[in-house]
Scaffold this active site. Sequence first.
Site, PDB file in Angstrom:
ATOM      1  N   GLU A  79      50.746  50.749  68.483  1.00 49.46           N
ATOM      2  CA  GLU A  79      51.904  50.485  67.886  1.00 49.46           C
ATOM      3  C   GLU A  79      52.201  51.502  66.947  1.00 49.46           C
ATOM      4  O   GLU A  79      52.980  51.383  65.994  1.00 49.46           O
ATOM      5  CB  GLU A  79      52.229  49.203  67.515  1.00 49.46           C
ATOM      6  N   CYS A 111      50.239  44.202  68.653  1.00 53.43           N
ATOM      7  CA  CYS A 111      49.032  44.055  68.715  1.00 53.43           C
ATOM      8  C   CYS A 111      48.363  43.428  70.089  1.00 53.43           C
ATOM      9  O   CYS A 111      47.118  43.832  70.378  1.00 53.43           O
ATOM     10  CB  CYS A 111      48.316  43.086  67.677  1.00 53.43           C
ATOM     11  N   SER A 201      54.312  35.106  59.943  1.00 52.26           N
ATOM     12  CA  SER A 201      53.667  35.317  60.943  1.00 52.26           C
ATOM     13  C   SER A 201      52.191  34.617  61.450  1.00 52.26           C
ATOM     14  O   SER A 201      52.106  34.474  62.641  1.00 52.26           O
ATOM     15  CB  SER A 201      53.278  37.028  60.739  1.00 52.26           C
ATOM     16  N   HIS A 233      42.579  37.680  67.927  1.00 49.29           N
ATOM     17  CA  HIS A 233      43.436  38.738  67.382  1.00 49.29           C
ATOM     18  C   HIS A 233      43.027  38.684  66.023  1.00 49.29           C
ATOM     19  O   HIS A 233      43.409  37.613  65.150  1.00 49.29           O
ATOM     20  CB  HIS A 233      44.923  38.871  67.688  1.00 49.29           C
TER      21      HIS A 233
HETATM   22  N1  COA Z   1      40.138  33.367  45.383  1.00 53.13           N
HETATM   23  C1  COA Z   1      39.982  32.671  46.532  1.00 53.13           C
HETATM   24  N2  COA Z   1      40.992  32.632  47.438  1.00 53.13           N
HETATM   25  C2  COA Z   1      42.654  33.046  46.948  1.00 53.13           C
HETATM   26  C3  COA Z   1      42.431  33.493  45.768  1.00 53.13           C
HETATM   27  C4  COA Z   1      41.717  33.394  44.703  1.00 53.13           C
HETATM   28  N3  COA Z   1      41.738  34.260  43.502  1.00 53.13           N
HETATM   29  N4  COA Z   1      43.966  33.676  45.834  1.00 53.13           N
HETATM   30  C5  COA Z   1      44.627  33.315  46.776  1.00 53.13           C
HETATM   31  N5  COA Z   1      43.503  32.721  47.828  1.00 53.13           N
HETATM   32  C6  COA Z   1      43.664  32.404  48.980  1.00 53.13           C
HETATM   33  C7  COA Z   1      44.945  31.520  49.224  1.00 53.13           C
HETATM   34  O1  COA Z   1      44.490  30.124  48.901  1.00 53.13           O
HETATM   35  C8  COA Z   1      45.025  31.896  50.907  1.00 53.13           C
HETATM   36  O2  COA Z   1      44.240  31.289  51.625  1.00 53.13           O
HETATM   37  P1  COA Z   1      44.825  30.127  52.694  1.00 53.13           P
HETATM   38  O3  COA Z   1      45.801  30.730  53.576  1.00 53.13           O
HETATM   39  O4  COA Z   1      43.600  29.652  53.355  1.00 53.13           O
HETATM   40  O5  COA Z   1      45.868  29.121  51.868  1.00 53.13           O
HETATM   41  C9  COA Z   1      44.710  33.378  51.036  1.00 53.13           C
HETATM   42  O6  COA Z   1      43.791  33.619  49.820  1.00 53.13           O
HETATM   43  C10 COA Z   1      45.967  34.320  51.091  1.00 53.13           C
HETATM   44  O7  COA Z   1      46.461  33.993  49.837  1.00 53.13           O
HETATM   45  P2  COA Z   1      48.162  34.376  49.634  1.00 53.13           P
HETATM   46  O8  COA Z   1      48.685  33.664  48.441  1.00 53.13           O
HETATM   47  O9  COA Z   1      48.772  33.237  50.965  1.00 53.13           O
HETATM   48  O10 COA Z   1      48.176  35.519  50.098  1.00 53.13           O
HETATM   49  P3  COA Z   1      49.635  36.731  50.197  1.00 53.13           P
HETATM   50  O11 COA Z   1      50.923  36.010  49.953  1.00 53.13           O
HETATM   51  O12 COA Z   1      49.196  37.712  49.319  1.00 53.13           O
HETATM   52  O13 COA Z   1      49.488  37.017  51.726  1.00 53.13           O
HETATM   53  C11 COA Z   1      48.982  37.521  53.788  1.00 53.13           C
HETATM   54  C12 COA Z   1      48.643  36.618  52.599  1.00 53.13           C
HETATM   55  C13 COA Z   1      48.091  37.201  55.048  1.00 53.13           C
HETATM   56  C14 COA Z   1      50.434  36.767  54.351  1.00 53.13           C
HETATM   57  C15 COA Z   1      49.427  39.024  53.882  1.00 53.13           C
HETATM   58  O14 COA Z   1      48.249  39.669  53.753  1.00 53.13           O
HETATM   59  C16 COA Z   1      50.145  39.715  54.951  1.00 53.13           C
HETATM   60  O15 COA Z   1      51.421  39.752  54.932  1.00 53.13           O
HETATM   61  N6  COA Z   1      49.357  40.273  55.822  1.00 53.13           N
HETATM   62  C17 COA Z   1      49.911  40.788  57.168  1.00 53.13           C
HETATM   63  C18 COA Z   1      50.587  40.114  57.926  1.00 53.13           C
HETATM   64  C19 COA Z   1      49.514  39.411  58.972  1.00 53.13           C
HETATM   65  O16 COA Z   1      48.261  39.803  58.641  1.00 53.13           O
HETATM   66  N7  COA Z   1      49.848  38.431  59.654  1.00 53.13           N
HETATM   67  C20 COA Z   1      48.978  37.486  60.197  1.00 53.13           C
HETATM   68  C21 COA Z   1      49.419  36.964  61.647  1.00 53.13           C
HETATM   69  S1  COA Z   1      49.796  38.474  62.741  1.00 53.13           S
END
Ligand code: COA
Length: 408
Positions: A79, A111, A201, A233
Amino acid sequence: MKIGIETISMYVPGYGLDLRELAKARNVDYAKYHQGIGQEFMSVPSPDEDVITMGANAALQALEGVEREAIQTVIFATESGIDQSKAGAIYIHHLLDLPSNCRTVEMKQACCSSTSALHFALATVALKPEQKVLIVASDEARYGLGTAGEPTQGAGAVAMVISAHPKVMEVDVDVGYFTEDVMDFWRPNYLDEALVDGKYSIKVYLNALEQCWNHYQQATGAIFEDFDHFCYHLPFSRMGLKAHLHLARQEKSSLSARELQQQVEPSLHYNRINGNAYTASLYIGLLSLLDQPQLNLEGARVGFFSYGSGCMGAFFGGTVMAGYREGLNSEARIALLRDRRRLSYEEYEEFYTHALPENGHAYRTRRHRTGAFRLAGVENHQRIYERVPVQMAAHSDASTRAYAAAPA
Ligand code: COA
């Protein structure tokens, strides 16, 4: 007739960023990256690396010991395509000196196009068992500096030869599918970075997993307990565990939390230290599982869930072959990951923001650590690739050796 993966190999760029550095630069608690999403390090392509060079470097290793005349199809899954028209498979076909009586094509569905490539390859070999198919999945995960997706970035390629002589894994023909038109992640033609609704997502990923599993079960009568290990994935490593626990809950599995973790954990290791590589991600997870020295996987049943945003999912199974370790070349892969040079945050940003000129003028890229192929520059709107002299292909011993053995 058994059909499946005869050889499989992986390539990652020679550089990476420790997520401690990123956490410092973004003023984020490192525990969020390390524990929250399960990431420690991400591979970063140098300016003379792209999906073609990564794919060709992976394929060079996958073709070691395979008779090239049997390869009559090359499927390139990505992609991060470099051209709207010409298939990346043609560049790779050329760099690898493959026979000209060959079909070459590029596939796209976020993906999971690598998984459709795998199933198209199985069908091709079922019709013509004397033929082999080369699949190359190669991607660079880019989300944008300072975005929530940034710590999940990564890059890499996996190449697989699919044939009626599977030495690594026999792959089942039954697949559970699911497609739904959703906007969880996409990249319009005018953008270099993906747009993503990250939390949404995750929701649609988990829904696609349920739907694929249900479809797979209807088709096969399989149950959760039929599988010893699972590969998901992996946009980030914690997603694999999240997905597995979700499926186990749905199936009311009686396994303990520790047992469930052991079913998925071995496949997460490479993602944790490489980051996302989109189409290659699921199969880097498979290599992470196969490379575990303490596990004897001969005869093990592995369940796979492939997910591509947008979205499409597929669930299928495979059986690890007896003697699978021979020819896996695990040591070379471990060295490849270990020997990446750590970038400072400033160097990462420099690599990240480097762009090829869009005016078609001649441009030469600076030489960095690469495998046997590198992107030398651009001329008349055409990317120019070159083979790296054996003594200069410092990054990968395996690809250096393989290049030395390849026809000149
Ligand atoms: N210590 C430990 N864990 C922590 C933390 C800290 N200080 N701060 C946050 N976390 C944890 C949260 O509780 C969360 O865990 P959970 O999902 O089990 O609840 C995790 O870390 C992620 O935190 P969050 O606030 O949700 O992160 P974010 O808003 O920055 O976004 C994604 C996380 C994955 C959505 C982001 O990385 C993203 O957009 N990724 C790309 C898209 C993707 O990967 N999609 C997946 C499906 S294809």
